[in-house]
Design a protein around this motif. Structure first.
Motif: not given
Length: 308
Positions: A45, A47, A52, A55, A59-60, A80-84, A102
């Motif tokens: 992740l 993150l 985590r 909110e 985020p990029k 992934s779109p969430t950066g994973t 973010y």
């Protein structure tokens, strides 16, 4: 700051359960991640544990690896779109970083965090057993000894063939031995090894535990031990005189030897989360052979060095 700590037990079955593991980063120190060589990484992740639970607005994420920027356009990388990040068919060990941009509220300026991972390739040790045994022999220059050596190795190979293991003669030396309170006799000193090969017969039909290289190797060792015990039992029960070449009871000795691929080594101090793994040698070390340790080399600047 790992959400799931990669324990020793997990690492042994990592190839089966990688998709269920998520690794969380830290801005305090680089997080170590161990990925089995030529397998997929866990979900890494972009993150921290703190982020985590928040909110994040707009985020990029930007990942970089030892070779530069990472993108899902590369077949060995999935982001992934969430950066994973998932690394497929992993080979390239080193420092991986993720920058996350973010906002916590729409009115605030962008925040930026750099999260660093140290991602190491590892493999399980390749073990083999080394045997020594002594046989009463014909005269040392006799053809019968040479013929017997070949025959013995052939018999042992047939014994373990169904386990996809292989017996290799390391050396066979004939010596004159002065017996206690007796004369001289000829003896062959055998050294041979048994190792599991990469090929696996009937691998679609056997259960996973039965196909495991270590399981097959231990079964092969048991068969070889029993083979030599049976030679002693047959000799004891027989009323016939002993042949010229025969196994000398009690001389079979066995040692288990672990080895790593060149460029890999075992070091529980540096890698406490993977203490029995063959982990890629870090810069400043190398392993040129199938030994089990990375040796120090100040001029080595790469991961997985095989020469200094």
């Amino acid at each position: 700051l790992l959400t799931v700590q990669p324990s020793k037990r997990f690492l042994r079955s990592a190839a089966l359960r990688q998709n269920s593991l998520k690794v969380v980063g830290s801005v305090v120190f680089p997080v170590k991640v161990y990925v089995k060589l030529n397998h997929n990484s866990p979900r890494i992740l972009c993150l921290t544990n703190h982020l985590r639970n928040l909110e994040l607005i707009d985020p990029k994420f930007q990942w970089n690896g030892p070779g530069g920027g990472l993108s899902s356009e590369n077949s060995s990388v999935e982001i992934s779109p969430t950066g994973t990040l998932i690394l497929r068919n992993f080979k390239l060990s080193g420092v991986y970083t993720c920058s996350i941009f973010y906002k916590l509220t729409a009115m605030q300026p962008n925040k930026n965090l750099l999260i660093k991972y140290l991602i190491y390739a590892y493999s399980d040790p390749k073990a083999y057993y080394e045997f020594t045994a002594r046989y009463h022999a014909a005269p040392c220059n006799s053809y019968y000894n040479t013929y017997f050596e070949r025959t013995l190795i052939q018999i042992l190979n047939k014994l373990v063939d169904e386990l996809s293991c292989e017996v290799t003669l390391i050396k066979a030396e004939c010596h004159h031995v002065k017996m206690q309170r007796g004369g001289l006799q000829n003896e062959i000193f055998f050294t041979f090894s048994v190792a599991s090969s990469d090929r696996e017969k009937h691998n679609r039909l056997c259960q996973e535990s039965a196909c495991d290289a270590f399981h097959r190797l231990n079964k092969a060792k048991h068969l070889i031990d029993r083979f030599f015990k049976q030679q002693v039992e047959v000799s004891r029960k027989s009323s016939e005189p002993l042949p010229e070449i025969y196994y000398i009871e009690g001389t079979l000795q066995t040692v288990r030897i672990d080895r790593c691929y060149p460029g890999y080594g075992i070091n529980a101090l540096i890698h406490p989360d993977c203490p029995e793994c063959c982990v890629v040698c870090t810069p400043g070390s190398y392993n040129p052979t199938n030994g089990i340790h990375c040796l120090r080399c100040d001029s080595s600047l790469i991961y997985g060095a095989t020469k200094c």
